[in-house]
Write a protein that holds these residues in place. Structure first.
Motif, PDB file in Angstrom:
ATOM      1  N   MET A   1      19.196  -3.295  18.565  1.00 35.21           N
ATOM      2  CA  MET A   1      18.193  -2.236  18.460  1.00 35.21           C
ATOM      3  C   MET A   1      18.520  -1.392  17.245  1.00 35.21           C
ATOM      4  N   ALA A   2      17.551  -1.201  16.364  1.00 36.81           N
ATOM      5  CA  ALA A   2      17.769  -0.472  15.115  1.00 36.81           C
ATOM      6  C   ALA A   2      17.103   0.891  15.168  1.00 36.81           C
ATOM      7  N   THR A   3      17.827   1.928  14.693  1.00 37.40           N
ATOM      8  CA  THR A   3      17.283   3.282  14.642  1.00 37.40           C
ATOM      9  C   THR A   3      16.867   3.599  13.224  1.00 37.40           C
ATOM     10  N   VAL A  36      10.233   3.999  20.624  1.00 37.04           N
ATOM     11  CA  VAL A  36      10.075   2.712  19.940  1.00 37.04           C
ATOM     12  C   VAL A  36       9.100   2.887  18.783  1.00 37.04           C
ATOM     13  N   SER A  37       9.480   2.350  17.625  1.00 35.56           N
ATOM     14  CA  SER A  37       8.583   2.396  16.465  1.00 35.56           C
ATOM     15  C   SER A  37       8.010   1.020  16.146  1.00 35.56           C
ATOM     16  N   LYS A  38       8.810  -0.038  16.363  1.00 35.81           N
ATOM     17  CA  LYS A  38       8.347  -1.394  16.071  1.00 35.81           C
ATOM     18  C   LYS A  38       8.934  -2.372  17.071  1.00 35.81           C
ATOM     19  N   LEU A  39       8.165  -3.397  17.387  1.00 37.11           N
ATOM     20  CA  LEU A  39       8.642  -4.551  18.143  1.00 37.11           C
ATOM     21  C   LEU A  39       8.554  -5.739  17.189  1.00 37.11           C
ATOM     22  N   VAL A  40       9.685  -6.253  16.766  1.00 37.35           N
ATOM     23  CA  VAL A  40       9.732  -7.277  15.720  1.00 37.35           C
ATOM     24  C   VAL A  40      10.171  -8.610  16.313  1.00 37.35           C
ATOM     25  N   THR A  41       9.415  -9.659  16.002  1.00 36.80           N
ATOM     26  CA  THR A  41       9.766 -11.015  16.427  1.00 36.80           C
ATOM     27  C   THR A  41      10.048 -11.864  15.204  1.00 36.80           C
ATOM     28  N   LYS A  42      11.253 -12.412  15.139  1.00 39.08           N
ATOM     29  CA  LYS A  42      11.651 -13.289  14.035  1.00 39.08           C
ATOM     30  C   LYS A  42      12.109 -14.619  14.632  1.00 39.08           C
ATOM     31  N   ASP A  44      12.934 -16.959  17.315  1.00 40.10           N
ATOM     32  CA  ASP A  44      13.309 -16.728  18.710  1.00 40.10           C
ATOM     33  C   ASP A  44      14.004 -15.383  18.886  1.00 40.10           C
ATOM     34  N   ARG A  45      14.164 -14.670  17.808  1.00 39.68           N
ATOM     35  CA  ARG A  45      14.874 -13.396  17.833  1.00 39.68           C
ATOM     36  C   ARG A  45      13.893 -12.235  17.979  1.00 39.68           C
ATOM     37  N   ARG A  46      14.226 -11.275  18.856  1.00 41.20           N
ATOM     38  CA  ARG A  46      13.389 -10.093  19.063  1.00 41.20           C
ATOM     39  C   ARG A  46      14.200  -8.835  18.815  1.00 41.20           C
ATOM     40  N   GLU A  47      13.621  -7.927  18.031  1.00 39.62           N
ATOM     41  CA  GLU A  47      14.297  -6.683  17.680  1.00 39.62           C
ATOM     42  C   GLU A  47      13.428  -5.489  18.042  1.00 39.62           C
ATOM     43  N   VAL A  48      14.074  -4.421  18.514  1.00 39.25           N
ATOM     44  CA  VAL A  48      13.388  -3.177  18.840  1.00 39.25           C
ATOM     45  C   VAL A  48      13.849  -2.115  17.847  1.00 39.25           C
ATOM     46  N   GLY A  76      11.325 -11.569  26.606  1.00 38.29           N
ATOM     47  CA  GLY A  76      12.131 -12.289  25.624  1.00 38.29           C
ATOM     48  C   GLY A  76      13.314 -11.482  25.138  1.00 38.29           C
ATOM     49  N   PHE A  77      13.105 -10.181  24.940  1.00 35.80           N
ATOM     50  CA  PHE A  77      14.187  -9.312  24.451  1.00 35.80           C
ATOM     51  C   PHE A  77      15.323  -9.235  25.474  1.00 35.80           C
ATOM     52  N   LYS A  78      14.989  -9.088  26.733  1.00 40.21           N
ATOM     53  CA  LYS A  78      16.025  -8.946  27.759  1.00 40.21           C
ATOM     54  C   LYS A  78      16.736 -10.251  28.061  1.00 40.21           C
ATOM     55  N   SER A  79      16.114 -11.378  27.709  1.00 40.01           N
ATOM     56  CA  SER A  79      16.740 -12.672  27.978  1.00 40.01           C
ATOM     57  C   SER A  79      17.714 -13.099  26.890  1.00 40.01           C
ATOM     58  N   GLN A  80      17.772 -12.342  25.771  1.00 41.15           N
ATOM     59  CA  GLN A  80      18.695 -12.687  24.691  1.00 41.15           C
ATOM     60  C   GLN A  80      20.140 -12.471  25.145  1.00 41.15           C
ATOM     61  N   LYS A  81      20.970 -13.437  24.878  1.00 41.18           N
ATOM     62  CA  LYS A  81      22.348 -13.404  25.372  1.00 41.18           C
ATOM     63  C   LYS A  81      23.205 -12.346  24.677  1.00 41.18           C
ATOM     64  N   ASP A  82      22.810 -11.914  23.481  1.00 40.48           N
ATOM     65  CA  ASP A  82      23.651 -10.969  22.741  1.00 40.48           C
ATOM     66  C   ASP A  82      23.241  -9.524  22.991  1.00 40.48           C
ATOM     67  N   ASN A  83      22.550  -9.255  24.096  1.00 43.61           N
ATOM     68  CA  ASN A  83      22.203  -7.883  24.457  1.00 43.61           C
ATOM     69  C   ASN A  83      23.183  -7.384  25.515  1.00 43.61           C
TER      70      ASN A  83
END
Length: 338
Positions: A1-3, A36-42, A44-48, A76-83
């Motif tokens: 998650m990026a600020t 939240v300002s953006k929901l980014v999908t790259k 299979d990767r999802r960023e907030v 998809g965001f919550k299913s990422q293993k690196d969260n």
């Protein structure tokens, strides 16, 4: 998650008729809340991406438009293993961000704060519920409804939710409708939404005596005149499936043994009947004189019936009462008794 950095304030941001919704994200460990300002999908990767939930950052707040898209992203965001942290998402009105963040902040100093948990439970995102939404709040044609005298945001929450899910509602609302260029009528109408062929959200007002669905605008290009005739014919046919209303019966197999058996049944619901049966055998022996059936119940699906009940028999000269529970599966044909 990026600020992200704070956004410079924009003049004229305060609008009383701002019905937009946005997303907040909360860290359950620290209690920190960001907007939240953006929901980014790259791939299979999802960023907030987030900003601080300040009034001056309102132009950067995420604009909530599609419940289905947000639900898919959050899953998809919550299913990422690196969260390492299971962030909590809340869908909130843009104009209420400050108040909601303050209420959630009370959970930091008092994890049992009733106000904090009430706010959290009211706005926390349930992805399963989001996936059911057909019409989002931001799409509702409020101005057009207001012209007819219907204030959507003043409707009960239960009614608003039913309309947004595309569910039928029996609520009737007073509205003034233009009948022609020369007059209007005021009455009670049922409100519902639909999308036209351009995928634009429209609303429909129906009187208590509504016209058939196949006459409505959204079905005009899908139903032919022949289809309408067929639908009218089907609507005129009164038919009942499942359980009958009532019935009287005789037992053929019992009659072969010299036993008179009669019964009756009545429907309680479409799928359940209650039955009573009586048996009398005029043949007198030392062991058996009369047999009486007390009751039975059945589930009737049209062709298959499952029955169960309790039956008693009497055997003079030394009366002995016996009972047994009998379950029988019958698929047509005469009734068999044991």
């Amino acid at each position: 998650m990026a600020t992200e950095e704070n956004v410079n304030p924009t003049e004229g941001q305060e609008q009383e008729n701002d019905y937009r919704e946005t997303l907040l994200v909360r860290n359950p460990d620290s209690g920190q809340v960001e907007a939240v300002s953006k929901l980014v999908t790259k791939g299979d990767r999802r960023e907030v991406h987030t900003v601080q939930p300040l009034a001056k950052n309102r132009p950067a707040f995420y604009s909530f438009r599609s419940s289905n898209a947000v639900a898919a992203f959050i899953r998809g965001f919550k299913s990422q293993k690196d969260n390492p942290i299971q962030f909590q998402f809340l869908k909130v009105p843009v104009l209420s961000v400050g108040k909601i963040v303050t209420s959630l902040g009370k959970l930091v100093s008092n994890p049992k704060s009733e106000e904090g948990w009430e706010t959290y439970n009211k706005y926390v995102v349930n992805t399963a519920e989001l996936e059911q939404v057909k019409y989002d709040k931001v799409e509702i044609p409020r101005a057009e409804l207001q012209e007819l005298g219907i204030d959507f945001d003043a409707l009960p929450q239960r009614t608003q939710r039913s309309l947004m899910l595309g569910l039928p509602t029996r609520d009737l609302f007073p509205a003034t409708v233009q009948l022609s260029d020369h007059g209007t009528t005021t009455g009670l109408f049922n409100l519902s939404f639909y999308r036209d062929h351009n995928d634009e959200l429209k609303f429909r007002l129906d009187t208590p005596l509504v016209q058939p669905e196949y006459e409505r605008e959204e079905y005009a290009s899908e139903i032919t005149p022949d289809d309408k005739v067929l639908l009218m014919c089907l609507a005129a046919i009164h038919h009942r499936t499942a359980a009958q209303f009532f019935g009287v019966r005789a037992n053929t197999l019992a009659a072969l043994t010299g036993t008179v058996a009669v019964g009756a049944e009545a429907a309680l619901t479409d799928n359940w009947t209650v039955e009573t049966s009586a048996y009398w055998n005029p043949i007198r022996t030392k062991r058996i004189t009369t047999q009486v059936g007390a009751y039975s119940s059945a589930s009737d699906t049209g062709s298959t019936k499952i029955s169960s009940g309790t039956f008693w028999c009497c055997t003079p000269p030394e009366p002995i009462t016996a009972s047994a529970t009998v379950t029988a599966l019958m698929t047509g044909g005469p009734t068999a008794s044991a």
